[in-house]
Design a protein around this motif. Sequence first.
Motif, mmCIF file in Angstrom:
data_model
loop_
_atom_site.group_PDB
_atom_site.id
_atom_site.type_symbol
_atom_site.label_atom_id
_atom_site.label_comp_id
_atom_site.label_asym_id
_atom_site.label_seq_id
_atom_site.Cartn_x
_atom_site.Cartn_y
_atom_site.Cartn_z
ATOM 1 N N UNK A 254 10.819 2.350 11.564
ATOM 2 C CA UNK A 254 11.830 0.912 11.375
ATOM 3 C C UNK A 254 11.655 0.700 9.651
ATOM 4 N N UNK A 255 10.357 1.334 8.625
ATOM 5 C CA UNK A 255 10.449 0.311 7.529
ATOM 6 C C UNK A 255 11.434 0.284 6.551
ATOM 7 N N UNK A 256 11.540 -0.338 5.955
ATOM 8 C CA UNK A 256 12.372 0.179 4.539
ATOM 9 C C UNK A 256 11.980 -0.313 2.872
ATOM 10 N N UNK A 257 12.150 0.628 2.386
ATOM 11 C CA UNK A 257 11.239 -0.026 0.855
ATOM 12 C C UNK A 257 9.739 0.824 1.014
ATOM 13 N N UNK A 258 8.204 0.674 1.547
ATOM 14 C CA UNK A 258 7.769 2.079 1.738
ATOM 15 C C UNK A 258 6.817 1.037 2.525
ATOM 16 N N UNK A 259 6.373 2.229 3.256
ATOM 17 C CA UNK A 259 5.093 2.089 4.236
ATOM 18 C C UNK A 259 3.531 1.658 3.494
ATOM 19 N N UNK A 260 2.864 0.350 3.873
ATOM 20 C CA UNK A 260 2.079 0.020 3.193
ATOM 21 C C UNK A 260 0.703 1.069 4.222
ATOM 22 N N UNK A 261 0.482 1.924 3.308
ATOM 23 C CA UNK A 261 -0.906 2.946 4.126
ATOM 24 C C UNK A 261 -2.768 1.780 3.988
ATOM 25 N N UNK A 262 -2.919 0.947 4.728
ATOM 26 C CA UNK A 262 -4.534 0.641 4.615
ATOM 27 C C UNK A 262 -5.689 1.533 4.403
ATOM 28 N N UNK A 263 -6.189 1.518 2.849
ATOM 29 C CA UNK A 263 -6.484 2.630 2.797
ATOM 30 C C UNK A 263 -8.634 2.752 3.380
ATOM 31 N N UNK A 264 -8.427 1.859 3.966
ATOM 32 C CA UNK A 264 -10.424 1.854 4.695
ATOM 33 C C UNK A 264 -9.809 0.569 6.070
ATOM 34 N N UNK A 265 -10.913 0.719 7.297
ATOM 35 C CA UNK A 265 -10.661 0.250 8.470
ATOM 36 C C UNK A 265 -11.283 -1.545 7.476
ATOM 37 N N UNK A 266 -11.170 -2.492 8.306
ATOM 38 C CA UNK A 266 -11.816 -3.801 7.616
ATOM 39 C C UNK A 266 -10.957 -4.532 6.327
#
Length: 260
Positions: free
Chosen positions: A170-182
């Motif tokens: 579904x993403x267009x551009x880049x996926x934003x990967x959350x480095x850590x929870x919180x």
Amino acid sequence: MKARSVGEVLDERIARGEGSLVGYLPAGFPDLQTGIDAAVALAENGVDAIELGVPYSDPVMDGLVIQQATQKALANGFRLRDLFTAVEAVRSRVDVPVLVMTYWNPVVQFGVDRFADALADAGGCGLITPDITPDSAADWIATSDRTGLDRVFLAAPTSTDERLREIAQATRGFVYAVSTMGITGLRQDLDAAARGLVSRLRDAGAERTCVGIGVSNADQVSQVLEYADGAIVGTALVKSLADDGVAGLARTARALADGK
């Protein structure tokens, strides 16, 4: 000035064997004009793409530094229409992609199509939407297809493989990967799960992945770019602007860019 997509900019740097630095600032902080000048300073000091955040009254994902900044912007009279003024002003001065990061409620209240058209007209390239998932974003996916805007969804280390495939598709551009929870904020050590998450996203079909939350210095930017296409920095930049103004922000951006 027609907006380049963030994917185009990332791909240019990937082709040169380089990663990208993405910088976040809340729109309207500390006031509308200073916020515009600050975003321009990012672009002039090594930041490859800009995220302008929409100040929101219930910023559940944001740490204290960004919460305080968005509260100040709201207290100083920021209104959603000012976002488009800011995007247009930044894009008239620098040729970098400007993404808007926003919780979904303000978009719905403004009107999804109306918001998208106003953003495109202002020269913005798309939205980062932290609190909606692809399966609940049919209206946004349709509208972004109509307008050609980038749509950036978030992925977390806890996401299932099936969810990662949905996000990648579904993403267009880049996926934003959350480095850590919180919540967002400065951290001394990035969660090792970020590296594994980026690998899983590539396996799931993600074309480009940028890592954010907890990235706060040049060493961490360099570490992230060993395995991801971009590093996203927010809190360190917002704190620098709050403490030392646009000049201090420019120095921080240059220092972060040394990690590319």
